[in-house]
Each structure stands twice: as structure tokens, then as C-alpha cells.
Write a protein that holds these residues in place. Structure first.
Motif, PDB file in Angstrom:
ATOM      1  N   GLU A  38      -6.098   7.353   3.576  1.00 30.43           N
ATOM      2  CA  GLU A  38      -7.075   6.853   4.549  1.00 30.43           C
ATOM      3  C   GLU A  38      -7.278   5.344   4.409  1.00 30.43           C
ATOM      4  N   ALA A  39      -7.051   4.817   3.197  1.00 31.57           N
ATOM      5  CA  ALA A  39      -7.247   3.389   2.954  1.00 31.57           C
ATOM      6  C   ALA A  39      -6.110   2.536   3.513  1.00 31.57           C
ATOM      7  N   VAL A  40      -5.059   3.179   4.026  1.00 29.56           N
ATOM      8  CA  VAL A  40      -3.966   2.416   4.647  1.00 29.56           C
ATOM      9  C   VAL A  40      -4.497   1.744   5.912  1.00 29.56           C
ATOM     10  N   ASP A  41      -4.315   0.434   6.008  1.00 32.50           N
ATOM     11  CA  ASP A  41      -4.758  -0.332   7.176  1.00 32.50           C
ATOM     12  C   ASP A  41      -3.876   0.046   8.378  1.00 32.50           C
ATOM     13  N   PRO A  42      -4.480   0.581   9.465  1.00 30.82           N
ATOM     14  CA  PRO A  42      -3.656   1.021  10.609  1.00 30.82           C
ATOM     15  C   PRO A  42      -2.861  -0.109  11.257  1.00 30.82           C
ATOM     16  N   PHE A  43      -3.418  -1.331  11.246  1.00 35.18           N
ATOM     17  CA  PHE A  43      -2.686  -2.465  11.836  1.00 35.18           C
ATOM     18  C   PHE A  43      -1.493  -2.831  10.951  1.00 35.18           C
ATOM     19  N   GLU A  44      -1.710  -2.785   9.639  1.00 30.37           N
ATOM     20  CA  GLU A  44      -0.623  -3.072   8.712  1.00 30.37           C
ATOM     21  C   GLU A  44       0.459  -1.995   8.816  1.00 30.37           C
ATOM     22  N   LEU A  64       5.419   5.282 -10.772  1.00 34.75           N
ATOM     23  CA  LEU A  64       4.133   5.560 -11.409  1.00 34.75           C
ATOM     24  C   LEU A  64       3.968   4.718 -12.670  1.00 34.75           C
ATOM     25  N   ALA A  65       5.027   4.654 -13.486  1.00 34.70           N
ATOM     26  CA  ALA A  65       4.975   3.862 -14.717  1.00 34.70           C
ATOM     27  C   ALA A  65       4.749   2.386 -14.396  1.00 34.70           C
ATOM     28  N   ASP A  66       5.427   1.883 -13.366  1.00 34.95           N
ATOM     29  CA  ASP A  66       5.259   0.482 -12.971  1.00 34.95           C
ATOM     30  C   ASP A  66       3.821   0.191 -12.554  1.00 34.95           C
ATOM     31  N   ARG A  67       3.243   1.107 -11.768  1.00 38.15           N
ATOM     32  CA  ARG A  67       1.904   0.866 -11.229  1.00 38.15           C
ATOM     33  C   ARG A  67       0.810   1.054 -12.284  1.00 38.15           C
ATOM     34  N   LYS A  68       1.080   1.819 -13.305  1.00 36.12           N
ATOM     35  CA  LYS A  68       0.107   1.931 -14.402  1.00 36.12           C
ATOM     36  C   LYS A  68       0.011   0.603 -15.143  1.00 36.12           C
ATOM     37  N   LYS A  69       1.160  -0.092 -15.249  1.00 33.36           N
ATOM     38  CA  LYS A  69       1.168  -1.397 -15.914  1.00 33.36           C
ATOM     39  C   LYS A  69       0.607  -2.476 -14.989  1.00 33.36           C
ATOM     40  N   GLU A  70       0.956  -2.374 -13.713  1.00 34.09           N
ATOM     41  CA  GLU A  70       0.604  -3.432 -12.767  1.00 34.09           C
ATOM     42  C   GLU A  70       0.144  -2.837 -11.438  1.00 34.09           C
ATOM     43  N   PRO A  71      -1.154  -2.487 -11.328  1.00 35.43           N
ATOM     44  CA  PRO A  71      -1.664  -1.911 -10.075  1.00 35.43           C
ATOM     45  C   PRO A  71      -1.525  -2.881  -8.905  1.00 35.43           C
ATOM     46  N   ALA A  72      -1.444  -2.319  -7.697  1.00 41.29           N
ATOM     47  CA  ALA A  72      -1.339  -3.139  -6.486  1.00 41.29           C
ATOM     48  C   ALA A  72      -2.127  -2.446  -5.381  1.00 41.29           C
ATOM     49  N   ASP A  73      -2.116  -3.041  -4.200  1.00 43.55           N
ATOM     50  CA  ASP A  73      -2.809  -2.435  -3.058  1.00 43.55           C
ATOM     51  C   ASP A  73      -1.856  -1.463  -2.365  1.00 43.55           C
ATOM     52  N   ASP A  74      -1.676  -0.292  -2.979  1.00 41.80           N
ATOM     53  CA  ASP A  74      -0.772   0.698  -2.395  1.00 41.80           C
ATOM     54  C   ASP A  74      -1.271   2.105  -2.711  1.00 41.80           C
ATOM     55  N   VAL A  75      -0.643   3.081  -2.094  1.00 48.13           N
ATOM     56  CA  VAL A  75      -1.066   4.476  -2.220  1.00 48.13           C
ATOM     57  C   VAL A  75      -1.018   4.947  -3.671  1.00 48.13           C
ATOM     58  N   VAL A  76       0.056   4.611  -4.385  1.00 52.66           N
ATOM     59  CA  VAL A  76       0.216   5.079  -5.764  1.00 52.66           C
ATOM     60  C   VAL A  76      -0.896   4.536  -6.653  1.00 52.66           C
ATOM     61  N   SER A  77      -1.200   3.260  -6.531  1.00 51.96           N
ATOM     62  CA  SER A  77      -2.256   2.666  -7.356  1.00 51.96           C
ATOM     63  C   SER A  77      -3.610   3.307  -7.068  1.00 51.96           C
ATOM     64  N   ARG A  78      -3.885   3.614  -5.791  1.00 47.86           N
ATOM     65  CA  ARG A  78      -5.162   4.244  -5.453  1.00 47.86           C
ATOM     66  C   ARG A  78      -5.258   5.650  -6.031  1.00 47.86           C
ATOM     67  N   PRO A 100      -5.383  12.041   7.548  1.00 45.44           N
ATOM     68  CA  PRO A 100      -4.800  10.698   7.439  1.00 45.44           C
ATOM     69  C   PRO A 100      -3.268  10.724   7.415  1.00 45.44           C
ATOM     70  N   ALA A 101      -2.683  11.759   6.811  1.00 47.36           N
ATOM     71  CA  ALA A 101      -1.220  11.878   6.778  1.00 47.36           C
ATOM     72  C   ALA A 101      -0.680  12.142   8.181  1.00 47.36           C
ATOM     73  N   GLN A 102      -1.386  12.985   8.930  1.00 50.57           N
ATOM     74  CA  GLN A 102      -0.981  13.272  10.310  1.00 50.57           C
ATOM     75  C   GLN A 102      -1.031  12.000  11.158  1.00 50.57           C
ATOM     76  N   GLU A 103      -2.087  11.200  10.965  1.00 52.04           N
ATOM     77  CA  GLU A 103      -2.224   9.969  11.744  1.00 52.04           C
ATOM     78  C   GLU A 103      -1.103   8.980  11.397  1.00 52.04           C
ATOM     79  N   ILE A 104      -0.745   8.888  10.104  1.00 52.06           N
ATOM     80  CA  ILE A 104       0.334   7.992   9.691  1.00 52.06           C
ATOM     81  C   ILE A 104       1.653   8.426  10.334  1.00 52.06           C
ATOM     82  N   ALA A 105       1.919   9.750  10.311  1.00 52.52           N
ATOM     83  CA  ALA A 105       3.154  10.253  10.931  1.00 52.52           C
ATOM     84  C   ALA A 105       3.183   9.942  12.427  1.00 52.52           C
TER      85      ALA A 105
END
Length: 403
Positions: free
Chosen positions: A112-118, A198-212, A347-352
């Protein structure tokens, strides 16, 4: 439990004429039909709209817990359907009760946190790149060169994957979903890719689905999160690719939608909705397991029996679609995204929907006078009873320069 007239859930008719096959099964067996999976493993296919609503709406009697299955002793370790019907898989698909609700909330929140414009920007950029690669040729296969490459590239970007990982993920997903000899290898590649991200994002979180998802306070293990990411990737890529391909096929072969190919967009959403009723990408889903002996549509269902959700069969139930020749308009009471607490998260349906609609609109905007390059009846389908998609969609158009 095996009925002598059980229908093998394989074979060319699932590719060539599934609508007719489901009609015959409903005529011969009623709303719940006995079927055989690979290796003559028995199951039930729920074809009735009302019956499917009942099964998906009662998670206690018809559980998502695959440990209940009464056929596990007959399933070999290399059974090709294991990626589709797993045992003790720590994913959201097989979690039940409050734990499932908490987990579904984590997944929905991350999406749900995915920006629809992005999201739309990513989809348009990748779609334009794919069209740039083929637009000067005057001919293309809009499945292999376009639809099969677009959703996973967008999803991989939302998850946090580098763009160059996309092609390998596409191959692995298709191998896994088609349920043939490369299914387990495809599943292994996908699992390794998710574990690495997952291992990468545990070390370095970002603004993405995995980090959230990693930041969620629900106490989920890395393995649980990795499994859920695999489920989301599989459910988000291939059905969306098939939604694009099936919608373009409809618009190129059905005169009711021809106007939208020549300057108008009013029919794109209609065509997409029509596909969800008549030619839905996700045809059949495994499944639900009976928690005790029960009856359904006059059938005696034993404890531990597997019930497959016949989404396309239910969508075409004559009690619901009394006139199958009429357009469905804005009616979205189909089962194409499931029903009940295990349905596809909104939210997954809307993304699709955004990815699919953007993909179709970019094709119509960029490729003038688009036309099918082969007879419509020659278009073949992939050999899967689960997902319905085209092998290829060859088209011709006036060559145009890349952007």
C-alpha cells in the motif's frame, strides 16, 4: 475417493478449449467435479459460482493448511506440482487464523505504501524501453518480447532488485508456474534471489517493499518474509503478463474492441474486465483442504480431501452468466482475484491493474495500425491447467523510431 470417470487436470483441452471443457465437466459431474493431478493424484475441482463462494468463505471447514491433505503418502519428492501445492511451506498461502491475518496486514501495508505515480512512472519507462527495442522492425511477438518481460521488471524495482536481475527471475518464475520438469529448479533460483535481496536490505534498508516488510513488528522470520516475497512475485508477474497478452489478443481479434486500437482508450478497461470474466489468467488454484467429512453440491467430501478452486469455471457458471455473449461492462463480481480472507490483497490487485493497463496503453500509443500477423485460431496457449496465457502474439505495424 477416486471416481472412475475423474478428469485428468492436464492435456491439450485446457489449452485449446477450456470453456467447453468446463461446460462438459459441469454437465457430467455438476458443480464439483472429480479430477486427477499428475501421477493420478485425486482431487475435486469446484466449478460452481455459489459453491466456490462457500468454499472460499469458510476458512475453518475448507482450510488453507496443506498438512491436512490425505494424499501426502502418495506424493514423491520430485513431484512437479510441489511448488504449487507445498507442504509445510512457511508462506502466507498456507498460514491460517490470526497469524494469517497479521501476515496479510504486513504484506498489504508494504504494498500500500507504493506511490501510485511512481508505480505508473516505472511501468511506463520499462514499457517504453521494451517498445524501443522492437518498434523499428515493423513486427514483434508481444508476448515474448513485451508482456512476459514487463511485470517482473516493475515488481523487481518495487521490491529493490537491480534491473539486471529481471530476466533470470522471469525464467525461474515461468519454469515454476508451468509445473514441468524445471519447476523445482525455478523455485530454487527464486528462493536464492529473494534470500540474497533480504540479506542486502537487512544491512542497508531502502524505500522498497522488502525493507518495509523487514521493518514490520509482527515477529516474522527471514524465511517467512522470503516465502511471502516469492508468493507475491509469482502471483504478481505471470498472471499480469497473461492479463496483458490476453487483453491485447481480445482487442486484436474481437470487433467490439477494434475502435480502441485506433486512437481511443475507452475500451482498454472494458477489454481487461472482459478477460477477467472470459479468459482469466488464473484459471485454477490449489487449493483448500477439508478439515472434516462434509458434503458440497451433493458430493461427499472426506476429511483431508483437496479442493481446487475453479475460478474460470465459476466465472462462466450459467447461473451467473446467463448470457455469455453480452459484454460484462463494469461488473467485477468475478473470482479472478479470489474471495475470502485468502483473496489477492487489494493493494496487490491495484498494482497489477496499473502495470497491465499501462502496458496495454503504451502499446496502443506507440505502435500505429497494429494488426495480428497470424490467423487468430492459430494462437497457442501454454500447457498449464493453472494459468492461461499465450505462447506468442505475433503482430505487424508500421515501423517507427525509438523514443
Amino acid at each position: 475417493m477416486t471416481a472412475p470417470d475423474a478428469v485428468p487436470l492436464s492435456g491439450p483441452r485446457f489449452q485449446t478449449e477450456p470453456a467447453r471443457l468446463y461446460r462438459e465437466m459441469r454437465r457430467d459431474h455438476g458443480a464439483v467435479a472429480p479430477v486427477l493431478l499428475d501421477g493420478d493424484i485425486p482431487a475435486w475441482l469446484v466449478l460452481g459460482y455459489r459453491e466456490l463462494h462457500q468454499v472460499t468463505g469458510d476458512p475453518v471447514l475448507f482450510s488453507r493448511d496443506s498438512d491436512l491433505w490425505n494424499q501426502w503418502e502418495n506424493i514423491p519428492a520430485d513431484w512437479p506440482l510441489l511448488p504449487m501445492i507445498g507442504r509445510r511451506q512457511p508462506s502466507i498461502l498456507y498460514t491460517v487464523g490470526e497469524r494469517h491475518r497479521r501476515r496479510a496486514s504486513m504484506v498489504s501495508g508494504a504494498l500500500e505504501a507504493v506511490d501510485p505515480f511512481e508505480l505508473r512512472r516505472h511501468a511506463e519507462r520499462f514499457a517504453d524501453e521494451l517498445i524501443d527495442a522492437l518498434c523499428a522492425a515493423g513486427e514483434a511477438d508481444l508476448v515474448a518480447q513485451y508482456a512476459m518481460l514487463l511485470p517482473v521488471r516493475v515488481l523487481a524495482r518495487l521490491y529493490g532488485f537491480p534491473d539486471e536481475d529481471g530476466p533470470g527471475l522471469v525464467t525461474a518464475l515461468n519454469d515454476m508456474i508451468d509445473g514441468r520438469e524445471r519447476a523445482l529448479a525455478g523455485q530454487a533460483h527464486l528462493a536464492a534471489s529473494m534470500g540474497g535481496l533480504l540479506a542486502d536490505r537487512k544491512k542497508e534498508p531502502a524505500d522498497d517493499v522488502v525493507s518495509r516488510m523487514l521493518a514490520d513488528d509482527g515477529g516474522f522470520s527471514d524465511e517467512e518474509i522470503a516465502q511471502d516475497l516469492m508468493v507475491m512475485m509469482a502471483a504478481g508477474h505471470q498472471p499480469t503478463a497473461d492479463w496483458i497478452g490476453n487483453s491485447l489478443r481480445l482487442m486484436l481479434t474481437d470487433g467490439r474492441f477494434a475502435a480502441s486500437l485506433f486512437g481511443g482508450r475507452h475500451s482498454v478497461a472494458e477489454a481487461m474486465n472482459e478477460v477477467l470474466w472470459e479468459d482469466t489468467p488464473t484459471q485454477n488454484v490449489a487449493g483448500r483442504w477439508a478439515a472434516r467429512d462434509t458434503h458440497l453440491a451433493g458430493r461427499r467430501i472426506r476429511s483431508g480431501d483437496l479442493l481446487l478452486l475453479g475460478l474460470q469455471g465459476a466465472n462462466s457458471d450459467p447461473q451467473v452468466r446467463t448470457d455469455a455473449t453480452a459484454l460484462t461492462g463494469g461488473n467485477n463480481a468475478h473470482f479472478s482475484f479470489g474471495h475470502g480472507e485468502h483473496r489477492c490483497p487489494f493493494p496487490a490487485q491495484e498494482i497489477a491493474e496499473v502495470i497491465a493497463r499501462t502496458g496495454i496503453e503504451v502499446v496502443l500509443d506507440r505502435l500505429p495500425d497494429l494488426d495480428l500477423a497470424v490467423p487468430a485460431e492459430s494462437l497457442g496457449r501454454r500447457p498449464s491447467p493453472w494459468l492461461r496465457g499465450l505462447f506468442e502474439l505475433p503482430v505487424r505495424f508500421t515501423p517507427v523510431p525509438a523514443l
